[in-house]
Design an enzyme around this catalytic site. Structure first.
Site, PDB file in Angstrom:
ATOM      1  N   ILE A   3       0.843  -1.201   0.000  1.00  0.00           N
ATOM      2  CA  ILE A   3       0.000   0.000   0.000  1.00  0.00           C
ATOM      3  C   ILE A   3       0.880   1.253   0.000  1.00  0.00           C
ATOM      4  O   ILE A   3       1.821   1.367   0.787  1.00  0.00           O
ATOM      5  CB  ILE A   3      -0.907   0.011   1.245  1.00  0.00           C
ATOM      6  CG1 ILE A   3      -1.888  -1.157   1.221  1.00  0.00           C
ATOM      7  CG2 ILE A   3      -1.678   1.328   1.362  1.00  0.00           C
ATOM      8  CD1 ILE A   3      -2.631  -1.352   2.526  1.00  0.00           C
ATOM      9  N   GLY A   4       0.579   2.186  -0.911  1.00  0.00           N
ATOM     10  CA  GLY A   4       1.224   3.490  -0.887  1.00  0.00           C
ATOM     11  C   GLY A   4       2.579   3.579  -1.547  1.00  0.00           C
ATOM     12  O   GLY A   4       3.174   4.662  -1.571  1.00  0.00           O
ATOM     13  N   GLY A   7       3.474   3.460  -4.661  1.00  0.00           N
ATOM     14  CA  GLY A   7       3.539   4.231  -5.904  1.00  0.00           C
ATOM     15  C   GLY A   7       3.072   3.496  -7.149  1.00  0.00           C
ATOM     16  O   GLY A   7       3.412   3.880  -8.268  1.00  0.00           O
ATOM     17  N   LYS A   8       2.274   2.450  -6.979  1.00  0.00           N
ATOM     18  CA  LYS A   8       1.845   1.628  -8.122  1.00  0.00           C
ATOM     19  C   LYS A   8       1.044   2.435  -9.145  1.00  0.00           C
ATOM     20  O   LYS A   8       1.304   2.358 -10.347  1.00  0.00           O
ATOM     21  CB  LYS A   8       1.003   0.446  -7.623  1.00  0.00           C
ATOM     22  CG  LYS A   8       1.733  -0.498  -6.691  1.00  0.00           C
ATOM     23  CD  LYS A   8       0.876  -1.676  -6.284  1.00  0.00           C
ATOM     24  CE  LYS A   8      -0.291  -1.295  -5.393  1.00  0.00           C
ATOM     25  NZ  LYS A   8       0.135  -0.757  -4.086  1.00  0.00           N
ATOM     26  N   THR A   9       0.062   3.191  -8.666  1.00  0.00           N
ATOM     27  CA  THR A   9      -0.790   3.945  -9.590  1.00  0.00           C
ATOM     28  C   THR A   9      -0.014   5.056 -10.279  1.00  0.00           C
ATOM     29  O   THR A   9      -0.179   5.287 -11.484  1.00  0.00           O
ATOM     30  CB  THR A   9      -2.005   4.521  -8.849  1.00  0.00           C
ATOM     31  OG1 THR A   9      -2.727   3.458  -8.217  1.00  0.00           O
ATOM     32  CG2 THR A   9      -2.936   5.242  -9.815  1.00  0.00           C
ATOM     33  N   TYR A  64     -10.023  -0.376   8.253  1.00  0.00           N
ATOM     34  CA  TYR A  64      -8.809   0.148   8.883  1.00  0.00           C
ATOM     35  C   TYR A  64      -9.024   0.484  10.353  1.00  0.00           C
ATOM     36  O   TYR A  64      -8.075   0.493  11.145  1.00  0.00           O
ATOM     37  CB  TYR A  64      -8.297   1.380   8.130  1.00  0.00           C
ATOM     38  CG  TYR A  64      -7.688   1.048   6.783  1.00  0.00           C
ATOM     39  CD1 TYR A  64      -6.859  -0.054   6.616  1.00  0.00           C
ATOM     40  CD2 TYR A  64      -7.936   1.845   5.668  1.00  0.00           C
ATOM     41  CE1 TYR A  64      -6.309  -0.356   5.394  1.00  0.00           C
ATOM     42  CE2 TYR A  64      -7.379   1.556   4.433  1.00  0.00           C
ATOM     43  CZ  TYR A  64      -6.568   0.448   4.295  1.00  0.00           C
ATOM     44  OH  TYR A  64      -6.016   0.147   3.079  1.00  0.00           O
ATOM     45  N   ASP A 123      -2.519  -1.316 -12.348  1.00  0.00           N
ATOM     46  CA  ASP A 123      -1.792  -0.985 -11.120  1.00  0.00           C
ATOM     47  C   ASP A 123      -2.044  -2.030 -10.029  1.00  0.00           C
ATOM     48  O   ASP A 123      -1.861  -1.751  -8.845  1.00  0.00           O
ATOM     49  CB  ASP A 123      -2.130   0.426 -10.626  1.00  0.00           C
ATOM     50  CG  ASP A 123      -3.585   0.585 -10.181  1.00  0.00           C
ATOM     51  OD1 ASP A 123      -4.377  -0.381 -10.321  1.00  0.00           O
ATOM     52  OD2 ASP A 123      -3.928   1.677  -9.679  1.00  0.00           O
TER      53      ASP A 123
END
Length: 212
Positions: free
Chosen positions: A13-14, A16-18, A47, A86
């Protein structure tokens, strides 16, 4: 595996995939497939209380990703139109194994295998990874409200899960090239040289795949 270029980007998570998927899609003129995240109505509750909301959260992701890939296969891959995503749908099992209690995990696995057995398989994987500090900083910078209550311990566990997952993926799919990118050392958003290195690596693999 599809004959058309189908590139999937994975990582914690977070990481930078997108952001990377958008840059690659623009550069290579590939169709961009983005996973549905913030539209998940259970994610904020998840969460806050992982145990209570894990099954609903994972089932929403699974059903939506299945529908996305089904549409992509019909409209793009079967028409020999290249796609970059992504995410890879097999990530669902990473999160399910981490969050679901044993009795629900068994049910989830059955549904997962039924839905994904005929899904298109990427012919290239890009794996972004990084240390917990890097992940936390990038989550902070993108500022999604639903992510502000994610526990660092959960993120650290997922990062370890991803390492195991990618090692297993390469073992099971030796014919699918994997480009590993260390997010602690490579910042393709801020540094053009880092982005150009990634573009060159992807270009090289696309040429190899096309030559087969």
């Amino acid at each position: 595996m599809t004959d058309a270029p189908f590139v999937a980007i994975e990582g914690p998570i977070g990481i930078g995939k997108t952001s990377l998927a958008k840059k690659l899609a623009s550069h290579f003129d590939f169709h961009l497939l983005k996973e549905i995240v913030e539209e998940n109505p259970f994610l904020g509750k998840f969460y806050d209380d992982i145990e209570e909301w894990s099954f609903q959260t994972e089932m929403f992701f699974l059903c939506n990703r299945f529908k996305q890939l089904e549409d992509i296969e019909k409209k793009y891959l079967n028409q020999q139109k290249p796609v970059i995503a992504d995410y890879h749908i097999s990530k669902n099992m990473i999160f399910a194994r981490r969050t679901l209690p044993e009795e629900k995990l068994g049910k989830y696995q059955q549904i997962y295998h039924i839905l994904t057995k005929d899904m298109p398989v990427p012919n290239m994987m890009i794996y972004l990874y990084g240390g917990l500090d890097t992940i936390l900083e990038r989550i902070r910078k993108r500022g999604r409200d639903i992510e502000q209550n994610i526990q660092p311990g959960y993120l650290a566990q997922l990062a370890e899960d991803y390492e195991q997952y990618m090692d297993q993926f390469e073992s099971l799919h030796p014919d699918i090239p994997v480009i590993r990118i260390n997010g602690d050392e490579c910042n393709f958003v801020q540094h053009q040289n880092d982005l150009e290195w990634i573009l060159a690596e992807v270009e090289q693999q696309l040429r190899k795949t096309a030559a087969l």
